[in-house]
Write a protein that holds these residues in place. Structure first.
Motif, short mmCIF file in Angstrom:
data_model
loop_
_atom_site.label_atom_id
_atom_site.label_comp_id
_atom_site.label_asym_id
_atom_site.label_seq_id
_atom_site.Cartn_x
_atom_site.Cartn_y
_atom_site.Cartn_z
N CYS A 32 13.06 -0.99 -17.08
CA CYS A 32 14.06 -1.78 -17.80
C CYS A 32 13.90 -3.25 -17.44
N ARG A 83 16.09 -5.38 -17.39
CA ARG A 83 17.23 -5.89 -16.62
C ARG A 83 17.05 -5.64 -15.12
N CYS A 117 19.13 2.33 -22.21
CA CYS A 117 19.24 2.47 -20.76
C CYS A 117 20.70 2.49 -20.31
N ASN A 168 21.23 2.80 -16.76
CA ASN A 168 21.03 2.77 -15.30
C ASN A 168 21.94 1.70 -14.69
N HIS A 208 21.01 -1.34 -12.09
CA HIS A 208 20.62 -2.72 -12.41
C HIS A 208 21.51 -3.31 -13.51
N CYS A 252 22.90 -1.81 -16.32
CA CYS A 252 22.94 -1.27 -17.68
C CYS A 252 24.03 -0.21 -17.79
ZN LIG Z 1 18.54 -0.85 -17.82
#
Ligand SMILES: [Zn+2]
Length: 653
Positions: free
Chosen positions: A373, A375, A409, A411, A414, A416
């Protein structure tokens, strides 16, 4: 006095020059510094007039207005009545300008912040704060497009499914869809994209109608719906989205004539093979000007250091000796087993969730990876690694495979994902982070090599916010799951929407693995008709493509007048399965005639001499690939096809 005045003037001039150069210093070519006024945003090729809430009242792209009436937020009658406020231009450093708007309507206090960048990308953050609890049953953004400039739709979800590429009329003029992060509506030369990273804050009972298009008379109304049922709004509503008018930059046949990309080469291809032949020589003789080293240049997938440093240097030198450029592959992850991935916690912090794994059949222990990702920390790692790569090696650019995709995403490691009021986790498509990453990569590469080539493979996601700093795109892999037996046909309106870059602002090349699903000649028949080249993927595709390059060079195609079939090329075809585009130059015409059905046909072409720039005498036609003379009958020409095929025909007086 005069001397003093001269000095002051010279000093002022110098200061202005410094300011001007500092303004433009960071703006990557061919973009130009943002021109911003309180009520106007201008960038390369586009102009936007800003109205209430800084929303566009008109956007002009490629010399045509895109809107039938201003873009606006709409709600139940009364909610936006009496809207007034004040716009301020906060800053403009040439790269990016920031505006704020503060005001209100009968129901809301409204704050808007809008950023507009040199590639034409605009990002809106709008906060509607109810003055007192207000009952609403509908809240939406309405983009009333002039229908003639919105005849094609490309809706992308950064995946192979869930998107739509079509002519809007051919699709029935109406469209309803769950949230997707990107919707572009355009014609063959221009368009307007809307984007958002998620449907966070959208309060929908029927999420199948989150995005909606309806055509009526001369209007194609694009609507994003934030609220579709009655609710009492007592806390602020935040709405964020982006707009980008296209083409982001001009597309030229001249650029492509210098690009001529071959995919792909390996460490040994600068050396003689068992027969004493050197592949790079074969490619040079065929007219290839750029070669790409695919994902096997590092030992592990996604690494940014070559497996064989000295051999890479030698290969680059061998390319340069032959006047060819060399690009290397950048992907969208890093092998699970790569040493760089063994840092504790890195895999879990970098990966998109749910995982998007890639487990290849060949060398899986070196190449298996999970999508990362933008990000996450992956972005900084990638940019720094590319900087080092271009410091250490004399490369000429990069080929990106999936790097420009804003993968879905959630997650939270980080940042998201977002949670609804019940605590359920939903994904983002981190468009802004991918955009930032691609811009940083482009700036980094061009710091080392100003004319570096940046080429992106992004099949099915032609998303300009993440692609605008690239030069070219390679699209078509979404058809590879079909075989020749499926007899796939790509509708021409779909091809015009996604596979030619004129309206988007990137050079397009068509991707077709042999017989998955098209033969190379079938792929050329559909692509070439649109002025789009098929990129040779492997030596077997070089010959058929190289023969076209030779014809284009001989004819002087890059400086010829382009007459595509959708604008009336001057070639009338006797059968609807045959289409012809043309280039006209110095009293000659080069016709690209394609028969798009897999069946035999004999048909007659009728040539409009005026349109094609031909004189009044007897016409001479030759097959430009074979040199065979083709009989003409006045302004007509008879052609026979055995299947889905193309002909390149040069006509002159
Ligand atoms: Zn992400």
């Amino acid at each position: 006095m005069d001397t003093m005045r001269t000095r002051i003037l010279a000093g002022l001039f110098m200061l202005m020059t410094i300011i001007a150069s500092s303004l433009s210093a960071d703006v990557p070519k061919p973009y130009t510094p943002v021109k911003a006024l309180v009520g106007e945003f201008r960038c390369l090729g586009r102009m936007t007039k800003l109205g209430p809430m800084l929303l566009p009242t008109q956007i002009t792209a490629a010399d045509k207005p895109l809107l039938i009436s201003p873009i606006h937020l709409a709600a139940d009658a009364g909610a936006f009545d009496g809207i007034k406020g004040k716009a301020n231009l906060i800053s403009n450093d040439g790269n990016s300008a920031v505006w704020e708007w503060k005001g209100g309507s009968s129901a809301f206090t409204i704050a808007v912040r809008m950023t507009a960048q040199c590639d034409g990308f605009q990002w809106y953050d709008i906060t509607l704060t109810p003055k007192q609890p207000v009952k609403l049953s509908s809240l939406r953004l309405e983009v009333p497009r002039s229908e003639p400039t919105a005849r094609y739709i490309h809706a992308a979800a950064f995946q192979w499914g869930g998107q739509l590429t079509s002519g809007l009329r051919e699709y029935g003029g109406k469209w309803n869809q769950k949230f997707v992060p990107y919707v572009w509506l355009g014609d063959e030369d221009r368009g307007l994209a809307w984007t958002a990273e998620s449907a966070q804050g959208w309060r929908l009972d029927a999420d199948t109608h989150a995005l909606h298009i309806e055509t009526n008379g001369g209007t194609a109304l694009f609507v994003t719906t934030f609220l579709d049922h009655e609710e009492t709004i007592s806390s602020p509503i935040k709405i964020s989205f982006g707009l980008q008018a296209t083409p982001v930059k001009p597309v030229s046949f001249a650029w492509r004539a210098k690009a001529r990309i071959f995919h792909d080469i390996h460490y040994q291809d600068g050396e003689p093979d068992a027969q004493g032949k050197i592949l790079l020589d074969t490619l040079k003789d065929a007219g290839v000007k750029t070669v790409v080293f695919h994902d096997m240049w590092p030992a592990y997938y996604g690494q940014l250091i070559p497996e064989k440093p000295e051999e890479l240097r030698k290969l680059i030198a061998e390319c340069h000796k032959r006047g060819m450029r060399m690009l290397v592959y950048i992907g969208y992850g890093l092998a699970r087993n790569a040493p760089e991935m063994q840092v504790k916690g890195r895999h879990d912090e970098w990966s998109v969730l749910p995982l998007i794994p890639w487990v290849p059949g060949y060398k899986p222990e070196f190449r298996t990876f999970d999508a990362t990702c933008a990000r996450s920390g992956f972005q900084d790692w990638l940019v720094a690694g590319i900087d080092k790569l271009f410091t250490d090696y004399d490369l000429d650019g990069l080929y990106f495979d999936g790097t420009t995709e804003a993968w879905k995403c959630e997650n939270e490691a980080h940042g998201c994902g977002w949670r609804d009021k019940d605590g359920n986790l939903h994904p983002d498509n981190p468009v802004l982070a991918v955009r930032t990453m691609m811009r940083r990569i482009a700036d980094t590469v061009r710091k080392h090599k100003p004319d570096a080539m940046l080429d992106a493979h992004m099949s099915a996601s032609l998303t300009m916010p993440t692609l605008s700093f690239m030069d070219s795109y390679w699209d078509g892999e979404q058809y590879e799951t079909y075989t020749a037996a499926d007899k796939v046909e790509i509708p021409l309106d779909a091809f015009r929407a996604e596979f030619m870059g004129y309206a988007h602002g990137l050079d397009a090349e068509f991707l077709c693995y042999i017989n998955r699903p098209f033969t190379t000649d079938e792929a050329i028949a559909i692509a070439g008709l649109h002025g789009v080249e098929v990129r040779p993927d492997g030596i077997a595709q070089v010959d058929p493509v190289s023969r076209l390059w030779a014809v284009y060079d001989r004819f002087g195609m890059p400086s010829a007048k382009w007459l595509p079939y959708w604008k009336g090329s001057g070639v009338e075809c006797g059968d609807s399965s045959v289409k012809a585009s043309a280039w006209s130059k110095d009293g000659r015409a080069l016709l690209f005639v394609s028969h798009l059905k897999r069946e035999p046909l004999t048909t007659v072409l009728h040539l409009d001499r005026k349109q094609l720039g031909l004189g009044k005498g007897t016409l001479n036609a030759t097959d430009a690939l074979t040199g065979a003379v083709l009989p003409t009958n006045g302004d007509s020409l008879s052609l026979s096809f055995t299947s889905m095929e193309y002909r390149l025909i040069e006509v002159r007086e």
